[in-house]
Design an enzyme around this catalytic site. Structure first.
Site, PDB file in Angstrom:
ATOM      1  N   LYS A  54      27.222  48.818  71.180  1.00 50.45           N
ATOM      2  CA  LYS A  54      28.483  48.070  71.269  1.00 50.45           C
ATOM      3  C   LYS A  54      29.447  48.781  72.219  1.00 50.45           C
ATOM      4  O   LYS A  54      30.090  48.146  73.058  1.00 50.45           O
ATOM      5  CB  LYS A  54      29.103  47.920  69.868  1.00 50.45           C
ATOM      6  CG  LYS A  54      28.366  46.909  69.001  1.00 50.45           C
ATOM      7  CD  LYS A  54      28.773  46.935  67.533  1.00 50.45           C
ATOM      8  CE  LYS A  54      27.887  45.966  66.744  1.00 50.45           C
ATOM      9  NZ  LYS A  54      28.107  46.006  65.299  1.00 50.45           N
ATOM     10  N   GLN A  98      31.568  49.165  61.032  1.00 52.09           N
ATOM     11  CA  GLN A  98      30.128  48.943  60.987  1.00 52.09           C
ATOM     12  C   GLN A  98      29.636  48.982  59.538  1.00 52.09           C
ATOM     13  O   GLN A  98      29.980  49.878  58.771  1.00 52.09           O
ATOM     14  CB  GLN A  98      29.413  50.030  61.830  1.00 52.09           C
ATOM     15  CG  GLN A  98      27.913  49.842  61.964  1.00 52.09           C
ATOM     16  CD  GLN A  98      27.514  48.586  62.726  1.00 52.09           C
ATOM     17  OE1 GLN A  98      28.228  48.122  63.617  1.00 52.09           O
ATOM     18  NE2 GLN A  98      26.379  48.015  62.377  1.00 52.09           N
ATOM     19  N   ASP A 121      34.809  40.691  63.759  1.00 51.63           N
ATOM     20  CA  ASP A 121      33.544  40.440  63.053  1.00 51.63           C
ATOM     21  C   ASP A 121      33.608  39.152  62.231  1.00 51.63           C
ATOM     22  O   ASP A 121      32.577  38.649  61.796  1.00 51.63           O
ATOM     23  CB  ASP A 121      33.272  41.597  62.078  1.00 51.63           C
ATOM     24  CG  ASP A 121      32.185  42.544  62.568  1.00 51.63           C
ATOM     25  OD1 ASP A 121      31.300  42.084  63.304  1.00 51.63           O
ATOM     26  OD2 ASP A 121      32.240  43.730  62.201  1.00 51.63           O
TER      27      ASP A 121
HETATM   28  N1  GUN Z   1      25.833  45.494  60.282  1.00 53.51           N
HETATM   29  C1  GUN Z   1      24.837  44.627  60.611  1.00 53.51           C
HETATM   30  N2  GUN Z   1      25.317  43.631  61.386  1.00 53.51           N
HETATM   31  C2  GUN Z   1      26.642  43.878  61.550  1.00 53.51           C
HETATM   32  C3  GUN Z   1      27.672  43.199  62.254  1.00 53.51           C
HETATM   33  O1  GUN Z   1      27.483  42.151  62.891  1.00 53.51           O
HETATM   34  N3  GUN Z   1      28.894  43.777  62.189  1.00 53.51           N
HETATM   35  C4  GUN Z   1      29.140  44.918  61.480  1.00 53.51           C
HETATM   36  N4  GUN Z   1      30.377  45.397  61.456  1.00 53.51           N
HETATM   37  N5  GUN Z   1      28.209  45.561  60.815  1.00 53.51           N
HETATM   38  C5  GUN Z   1      26.957  45.044  60.851  1.00 53.51           C
END
Ligand code: GUN
Length: 296
Positions: A54, A98, A121
């Site tokens: 990311k 995350q 998100d």
């Molecule tokens: N863990 C697995 N997929 C995601 C996501 O799309 N966003 C976040 N913040 N954590 C994750």
């Protein structure tokens, strides 16, 4: 019949390019870059890889990505204090915590602290509620990426039978809401569904997000169905020592029945990060009272 492949990697590359162009225009208009804060607690290798990807994608698109890496023993109060600080930081447009968080932290409590206007998100209950009621807000990245691939492939989805396998807050539930908003007839199947094969055989659209390698065989699908495989599972090493990535769908048998299917890797995976960039641009433009760029 052999299904055509849905090339998420190519689609995501286009999205990332448009996000990059919009980010450059934003910087000229406002005198500052679009900012994304990514918070990681602990050292889970999969989460670490996601966070690094990311951050790299942000940099490549000209966004200002800041990683906050906290030790695994970080308290919930300290994590919430960081999120509250990011909520008020004018240089931060989007905040991503995350998941999963370590077991001593209440995930829902932390997500509730993220400002809904920086919740790129789409995990805050306010944004989940907006999605469920048809109001505009932030939509979780993976299901929104799946919807973009489906609309690109099929055009209008109205009237189609869609089955979502999996009911997580991150993928399954928002995916079902998005398909409902596109006027599909939506069924959500899950681990307690009695006869999944019978449910799937009616589906024009199948989205699978259960995290179980190769769990859906081709003979459970309706011939010609469009199959979106969200799973990314690493198999145990084979005789040659390779540990392949596979989806939740058994690709070899599904490709012979489906009309179109996403491969793993190169299907849904690249879309998640591309949509995250788009959501962060949406947050930045809304905060700066600028019209939203058209990225889709
Ligand atoms: N863990 C697995 N997929 C995601 C996501 O799309 N966003 C976040 N913040 N954590 C994750």
């Amino acid at each position: 019949m052999s299904a055509s492949l849905i090339d998420g990697k190519a689609f995501a590359a286009g999205l990332r390019q448009r996000a990059s162009d919009a980010a450059a225009r934003f910087t000229v208009q406002t005198g500052r870059p679009v900012g994304l804060a990514v918070v990681l607690v602990g050292d889970d290798p999969a989460s670490d890889l996601y966070v690094r990807s990311k951050a790299r994608a942000c940099k490549e698109a000209g966004l200002h990505g800041v990683e906050h890496r906290l030790p695994v023993q970080t308290s919930q109060a300290d994590l919430c204090a960081l999120v509250e600080h990011l909520n008020t930081d004018p240089a931060v447009d989007g905040i991503l915590v995350q998941l999963p968080l370590p077991p001593h932290i209440d995930e829902a409590a932390v997500l509730a602290v993220v400002s809904p206007e920086k919740d790129v998100d789409g995990f805050h209950v306010v944004n989940a509620g907006r999605l469920a009621t048809g109001a505009s807000g932030f939509v979780p990245c993976t299901p929104l990426g799946c919807l973009m691939l489906l609309k690109d492939r099929l055009g209008p989805l109205a009237g189609l039978d869609a089955v979502v396998v999996g009911r997580s807050n991150i993928v399954g539930k928002p995916m079902a809401q998005l398909l409902l908003a596109e006027h599909c007839t939506v069924t959500v199947a899950h681990s307690r569904t009695g006869d999944l094969a019978a449910v799937l055989r009616r589906a024009d659209i199948v989205v699978v997000a259960i995290g179980r390698p190769q769990a859906i065989p081709g003979d459970w699908l309706k011939p010609g169905a469009t199959v979106i495989d969200v799973g990314i599972n690493r198999l145990q090493p084979d005789a040659e020592g390779r540990n392949r990535l596979v989806g939740d769908v058994d690709f070899a048998s599904a490709v012979a029945v489906a009309g179109a299917i996403t491969p793993v890797p190169g299907g849904v995976g690249p879309m998640t990060i591309a949509v995250l960039l788009c959501n962060t641009l949406q947050a930045a433009h809304q905060r700066a009272n600028l019209p939203l760029p058209n990225l889709a």
